[in-house]
Write an enzyme that holds these catalytic residues in place. Structure first.
Site, PDB file in Angstrom:
ATOM      1  N   VAL A  16       0.837  -1.206   0.000  1.00 22.97           N
ATOM      2  CA  VAL A  16       0.000   0.000   0.000  1.00 22.97           C
ATOM      3  C   VAL A  16       0.870   1.254   0.000  1.00 22.97           C
ATOM      4  O   VAL A  16       0.590   2.226  -0.716  1.00 22.97           O
ATOM      5  CB  VAL A  16      -0.957  -0.003   1.209  1.00 22.97           C
ATOM      6  N   ASP A  35      11.374   3.024   5.787  1.00 23.92           N
ATOM      7  CA  ASP A  35      11.078   1.590   5.835  1.00 23.92           C
ATOM      8  C   ASP A  35      12.323   0.853   6.306  1.00 23.92           C
ATOM      9  O   ASP A  35      13.442   1.305   6.067  1.00 23.92           O
ATOM     10  CB  ASP A  35      10.662   1.073   4.451  1.00 23.92           C
ATOM     11  N   GLY A  40       8.544  -4.751   3.659  1.00 28.70           N
ATOM     12  CA  GLY A  40       8.584  -3.940   2.454  1.00 28.70           C
ATOM     13  C   GLY A  40       9.577  -4.506   1.447  1.00 28.70           C
ATOM     14  O   GLY A  40      10.403  -5.365   1.771  1.00 28.70           O
ATOM     15  N   VAL A  61      11.145   2.526  12.542  1.00 23.91           N
ATOM     16  CA  VAL A  61      10.459   3.625  13.228  1.00 23.91           C
ATOM     17  C   VAL A  61      10.172   3.289  14.683  1.00 23.91           C
ATOM     18  O   VAL A  61       9.905   4.185  15.490  1.00 23.91           O
ATOM     19  CB  VAL A  61       9.164   4.028  12.498  1.00 23.91           C
ATOM     20  N   SER A  85       4.103  -1.625   9.113  1.00 24.08           N
ATOM     21  CA  SER A  85       3.735  -2.820   9.888  1.00 24.08           C
ATOM     22  C   SER A  85       3.655  -4.011   8.949  1.00 24.08           C
ATOM     23  O   SER A  85       3.138  -3.871   7.831  1.00 24.08           O
ATOM     24  CB  SER A  85       2.373  -2.671  10.582  1.00 24.08           C
ATOM     25  N   ASN A 109       6.262   7.243  18.186  1.00 23.32           N
ATOM     26  CA  ASN A 109       7.326   8.030  17.560  1.00 23.32           C
ATOM     27  C   ASN A 109       6.796   8.855  16.390  1.00 23.32           C
ATOM     28  O   ASN A 109       7.186  10.013  16.198  1.00 23.32           O
ATOM     29  CB  ASN A 109       8.448   7.101  17.084  1.00 23.32           C
ATOM     30  N   ALA A 124      -2.775   4.203   9.516  1.00 18.58           N
ATOM     31  CA  ALA A 124      -3.356   3.083   8.789  1.00 18.58           C
ATOM     32  C   ALA A 124      -3.677   1.979   9.786  1.00 18.58           C
ATOM     33  O   ALA A 124      -2.809   1.224  10.207  1.00 18.58           O
ATOM     34  CB  ALA A 124      -2.379   2.572   7.733  1.00 18.58           C
ATOM     35  N   TYR A 155      -0.902  -8.659  15.803  1.00 23.58           N
ATOM     36  CA  TYR A 155      -1.316  -7.648  14.818  1.00 23.58           C
ATOM     37  C   TYR A 155      -2.589  -6.934  15.266  1.00 23.58           C
ATOM     38  O   TYR A 155      -2.645  -5.701  15.282  1.00 23.58           O
ATOM     39  CB  TYR A 155      -1.529  -8.312  13.456  1.00 23.58           C
ATOM     40  N   THR A 185      -7.299  -5.594   0.864  1.00 23.07           N
ATOM     41  CA  THR A 185      -6.890  -4.816  -0.308  1.00 23.07           C
ATOM     42  C   THR A 185      -5.905  -5.631  -1.131  1.00 23.07           C
ATOM     43  O   THR A 185      -5.063  -6.335  -0.583  1.00 23.07           O
ATOM     44  CB  THR A 185      -6.263  -3.482   0.134  1.00 23.07           C
TER      45      THR A 185
END
Length: 326
Positions: A16, A35, A40, A61, A85, A109, A124, A155, A185
């Protein structure tokens, strides 16, 4: 958002995140992507490496984000978008502690960064905050039915906590916060090993393998094409603070399919002769998932526009190209 904005986006190399980066750059904004590549993909960052308005920071992060404007070439941020995430069950179950940390410390953060810059913060979140819902379809007012210590809890509870601290920063510090709850998605740039139903079935079908359906296949999902999601995100970003409802906003497609029906659509698109086999249902797998998008319609004038077969045709083609290039 007509004037160019400075945007920091965590999780920019994700599925996304990469589509959102593409849209924001196309709209003339400056994007600082962050990232750590746990889930990712480096090739997603490479898509924008030569864009003059894109800067990338490889960082976790959860361990901190610099707050001072000097860290961003003297620029003040207008938006902080927190998308970092792992999001698929195989990935967050492989990294449960990291998933909890990015939902907890990573969110704080990012909120501190937004607070220091006077920026709008957008989280998100996910339909997984509803757990295995007892209310159908799921409106934002529903509190959910979540197992707090099951396999999916790292999660689910990370996102529930992320929402809680986001609203705490809004109430206590006056940060302009916005929260989206993303429903299933799909689209190009999903990882082939993503482990969710779309990628599993598409990759099986492209390999000529039997399609795996878990349980009786009567559990339902609502599938949203990624550009529809991005349109909703951009619409929420564009609202002035005076018009924002600071509660969460569902972004998903209310067209509901059983997993068995979905597998049959995949089979028709790729190889009609494939067998469908059944395996045991995973623990805490939700039986129903369908968004109530009344708030998004009323607040944003938003509704999904890409139907399932059109979106899947584009997605299948992107995976077919990956297979050919492998």
């Amino acid at each position: 958002m007509t004037a160019p904005k400075n945007v920091l986006l965590t999780g920019s190399a994700g599925f996304v995140g990469s589509h959102l980066t593409e849209r924001l750059l196309a709209d003339g904004h400056t994007v600082i992507g962050v990232d750590n590549y746990i889930s990712g993909q480096r090739e997603n960052t490479a898509l924008f490496a030569n864009h003059p308005n894109f800067k990338f920071i490889q960082a976790d992060v959860s361990e901190g984000i610099p707050y001072k404007a000097a860290a961003f070439d003297g620029q003040t941020l207008d938006f902080v978008l927190h998308f970092a995430s792992p999001a698929s069950p195989p990935h967050y179950q492989q990294f449960p502690i990291e998933t909890l940390m990015v939902g907890a410390q990573g969110t704080q953060n990012a909120l501190e960064l937004a607070h220091a810059h006077g920026a709008t913060f957008l989280l998100a979140s996910t339909s997984e905050v509803y757990g295995d819902p007892l209310v159908h379809p799921q409106p934002e007012s529903y509190w959910g039915h979540v197992n707090p210590n099951g396999l999916r809890s790292c999660y689910d509870e990370a996102k529930r906590y992320a929402e809680a601290i986001t609203f705490a920063y809004h109430r206590h510090h006056g940060v302009d916060t916005r929260v989206i709850r993303i429903f299933n998605t799909y689209g190009p740039r999903m990882r082939p090993d993503d482990g969710r139903v779309v990628t599993n079935l598409v990759m099986q079908a492209l390999a000529g393998e039997a399609l795996t359906v878990y349980g009786d296949g009567q559990q339902t999902r609502s599938f949203q094409y990624v550009t529809d999601l991005v349109n909703g995100i951009v619409a929420l970003m564009g609202l002035p603070e005076s018009e924002v409802v600071h509660g969460p906003v569902n972004l998903g497609n209310p067209d509901e399919y059983t997993i068995l029906e979905f597998a049959q659509v995949i089979r028709e698109l790729i190889e009609p002769g494939l067998e469908i086999i059944h395996e045991p249902l995973p623990a805490d797998d939700p039986r129903q998932r369908k968004p109530d998008i009344s708030r998004a319609r009323d607040l944003l004038g938003w509704a999904p526009g890409v139907d399932l077969r059109a979106g899947l045709t584009r997605t299948v083609e992107s995976f077919r190209q990956q297979v050919l290039q492998a």
